[in-house]
Enzyme design. Structure first.
Site, short mmCIF file in Angstrom:
data_model
loop_
_atom_site.label_atom_id
_atom_site.label_comp_id
_atom_site.label_asym_id
_atom_site.label_seq_id
_atom_site.Cartn_x
_atom_site.Cartn_y
_atom_site.Cartn_z
N GLU A 112 20.66 -14.44 -27.47
CA GLU A 112 21.56 -14.32 -26.31
C GLU A 112 20.94 -13.65 -25.09
OE1 GLU A 112 25.04 -12.37 -27.85
OE2 GLU A 112 25.51 -14.01 -29.21
N GLU A 116 25.74 -20.99 -36.04
CA GLU A 116 26.89 -20.10 -36.29
C GLU A 116 28.22 -20.81 -36.09
OE1 GLU A 116 26.53 -16.41 -34.07
OE2 GLU A 116 24.37 -16.34 -34.30
C1 XIL Z 1 29.00 -10.75 -35.23
C2 XIL Z 1 29.45 -10.43 -36.65
O1 XIL Z 1 30.07 -11.57 -37.20
C3 XIL Z 1 30.41 -9.26 -36.64
O2 XIL Z 1 30.71 -8.87 -37.97
C4 XIL Z 1 29.79 -8.10 -35.87
O3 XIL Z 1 30.74 -7.06 -35.77
C5 XIL Z 1 29.34 -8.52 -34.50
O4 XIL Z 1 28.45 -9.63 -34.61
N1 XIL Z 1 26.78 -14.14 -32.14
C6 XIL Z 1 25.83 -13.67 -33.01
C7 XIL Z 1 26.24 -12.94 -34.22
O5 XIL Z 1 24.64 -13.96 -32.83
O6 XIL Z 1 25.31 -11.98 -34.63
C8 XIL Z 1 27.61 -12.31 -34.05
O7 XIL Z 1 27.99 -11.75 -35.30
C9 XIL Z 1 28.60 -13.32 -33.56
C10 XIL Z 1 28.19 -13.88 -32.21
#
Ligand code: XIL
Length: 395
Positions: free
Chosen positions: A183, A298
Site C-alpha cells: 500500500e 485478499e
Molecule cells: C488487516 C487484518 O485483517 C486485521 O485483523 C488487522 O487488524 C488490520 O489488518 N490490507 C492488508 C491487510 O494488506 O494486512 C489488512 O489486514 C487488510 C487490508
C-alpha cells in the site's frame, strides 16, 4: 484428506444450479432467491473442495489465516477435530498470515524478534503440503508503537534493512512469495508519483521502496517479490488513477533493475460498488508483457450496505464471486487467488467497528465462501465454478 463432520451439506441440485447460473452470465440461481430444493447431499470437502478443484487446474486458492487458532499438534497426530483447522487444511493450497508476519507481531521491541506465531503457521503448512505467502515487510500500518519513537532520519535505512534481512532471512527458501511493500500509493496524499505519506517515505525518501525490494531479494532469492495494493480493481476515476500510479511504480522498478516479480491486487470489493471492469484486465495484460505475475491477494466482499437479511447478503456476495474470479483467473499470468479469511466468523469485516465495515442493522457481514457456522455460502459454488472454468496452468 478425509471427509469430516465439518463438511456442510449442500444438495447436488443446488451445486448444479449454482454452477450453471454462475457459469453462464454470473446470474443468480433461482434457489438463491428463496426456492427450496431437495436431493442428495453433496460435500464441499475432499475432491469437492476448492483446493482439489484449484489443483486440478494447476491454480492456487488460498486464504489468510490466524495461526493462533490452528490445531497444529492435532494435525501432526493426524487427529484434529478442530473445524477451523480442518477447513483451512481441506480448502486451501496456499496460506498467508493475516497478521502474524507484520512488524507489530514480529517486533516486540527494537532489539528482538518473536517468530512463534509465524513459525506455527510454517509448521502447519509443511504438515499439510500448503504453500505460504509472506505478508508483509514494509507498510504504513501494523507497526509496533516503539517504531515511531525509535526511527529517525539517521537510523531508518538501517532499521528497515535489518528487519527485512532478519525476517526474509528467517523464512529463506520456504515462501512462495513476499509482499515486500504494502500500500505505498495513495493519490489523495497528493505527493509526487502518488506515493503515500508514510514513516518510511518521510525518513528515507522514495528510495525506501527500492531498498526494501533489493534487501528482500538478497535475503530470500527464491520468494517471488510482490508489490501489494488495494482500490486498484474498478474503473472509477479514483481507482484508475491509483492503478496507473502502481503501474508507473512498477515501470520505474523495471527501468532501474529493481527485483519485482508480481503485483498483488488485494480485491477488497464491495457488494454495492460497480464490478471490476476492463481497466484491471488491461493492467494485468500490461504487467504480463513486462514479465510479471498478478496475485489476487485478499479478496472479500463487503456487505455493509446490502439491505436485508443473510440471504440478501449471500446473493450480493455470490454475484461478485460469480463475476470477479472468473474474469481475473482467465488471464494467464494470474495463477493465485486468496480470500482474506475463509469464514465470516473470523473475517476482519465481521469484527470491525469502523463505519466502512459496520452494518447499520448491526448484523454480521457475510463476505466469504463460508459463514459463521463454517457452512458454505453461495459464494463457495460461485468461486469453485470460476476455478473450474479457468484455463489450466502448467504444473
Ligand atoms: C488487516 C487484518 O485483517 C486485521 O485483523 C488487522 O487488524 C488490520 O489488518 N490490507 C492488508 C491487510 O494488506 O494486512 C489488512 O489486514 C487488510 C487490508
Amino acid at each position: 484428506m478425509t471427509e469430516s463432520k465439518s463438511s456442510a451439506q449442500w444438495t447436488r441440485r443446488q451445486f448444479g444450479k449454482a454452477a450453471l447460473a454462475m457459469g453462464a452470465a454470473a446470474a443468480i440461481p433461482k434457489w438463491l432467491e428463496g426456492e427450496q430444493t431437495s436431493g442428495a447431499a453433496a460435500s464441499v470437502t475432499g475432491a469437492n473442495s476448492l483446493r482439489a478443484h484449484a489443483e486440478a487446474r494447476g491454480l492456487m486458492y488460498g486464504t489468510a489465516v490466524i495461526p493462533d487458532l490452528l490445531d497444529v499438534d492435532g494435525v501432526a497426530a493426524g487427529a484434529t477435530t478442530d473445524r477451523y483447522t480442518q477447513l483451512i487444511q481441506e480448502q486451501a493450497n496456499i496460506l498467508v498470515a493475516e497478521n502474524a508476519m507484520k512488524w507489530h507481531a514480529l517486533r516486540p521491541s527494537p532489539t528482538s524478534f518473536d517468530f512463534a506465531q509465524a513459525d506455527k503457521l510454517m509448521r502447519f503448512a509443511k504438515l499439510t503440503g500448503q504453500s505460504v505467502r509472506g505478508h508483509n515487510l514494509c507498510w504504513h500500518e501494523g507497526n509496533p508503537e516503539w517504531l515511531n519513537g525509535t526511527a529517525t532520519k539517521e537510523n531508518a535505512r538501517q532499521l528497515l534493512t535489518e528487519h527485512i534481512q532478519t525476517v526474509a532471512g528467517h523464512f529463506r527458501g520456504q515462501l512462495h512469495s513476499w509482499d515486500v511493500v504494502n500500500e505505498a500509493i495513495n493519490p489523495s496524499d497528493r505527493l509526487h508519483d502518488g506515493l503515500r505519506k508514510t514513516l518510511w517515505l518521510e525518513l528515507i525518501g522514495p528510495d525506501y521502496l527500492e531498498l526494501a525490494f533489493r534487501t528482500a531479494a538478497a535475503a530470500d532469492p527464491t520468494a517471488k517479490l510482490t508489490y501489494n495494493d488495494y482500490d486498484i480493481e474498478l474503473d472509477t476515476w479514483d481507482q484508475t488513477t491509483k492503478r496507473d500510479q502502481v503501474l508507473a511504480l512498477v515501470r520505474r522498478f523495471k527501468a532501474n533493475g529493481v527485483p519485482i516479480h508480481a503485483v498483488g491486487v488485494q480485491s477488497h470489493l464491495k457488494a454495492d460498488a460497480p464490478l471490476p471492469g476492463g481497466g484491471l484486465v488491461k493492467f494485468i495484460r500490461t504487467l504480463r508483457k513486462m514479465g510479471l505475475e498478478v496475485y489476487i491477494t485478499e479478496m472479500d466482499v463487503n456487505t455493509r450496505a446490502v439491505e436485508g437479511g443473510p440471504n440478501a447478503q449471500d446473493k450480493a456476495v455470490a454475484k461478485v464471486f460469480g463475476h470477479y474470479p472468473h474474469r481475473v483467473l482467465a488471464e494467464a499470468n494470474v495463477p493465485i487467488l486468496l480470500t482474506w479469511g475463509i469464514t465470516s466468523k473470523h473475517s476482519w469485516l465481521s469484527h470491525s467497528e469502523e463505519p466502512w465495515a459496520k452494518r447499520p442493522d448491526d448484523a454480521r457481514q457475510r463476505p466469504l465462501p463460508f459463514d459463521d457456522d463454517l457452512k458454505p455460502t453461495p459464494a463457495f459454488a460461485a468461486l469453485r465454478s470460476a476455478i473450474d472454468r479457468a484455463p489450466a496452468r502448467k504444473g
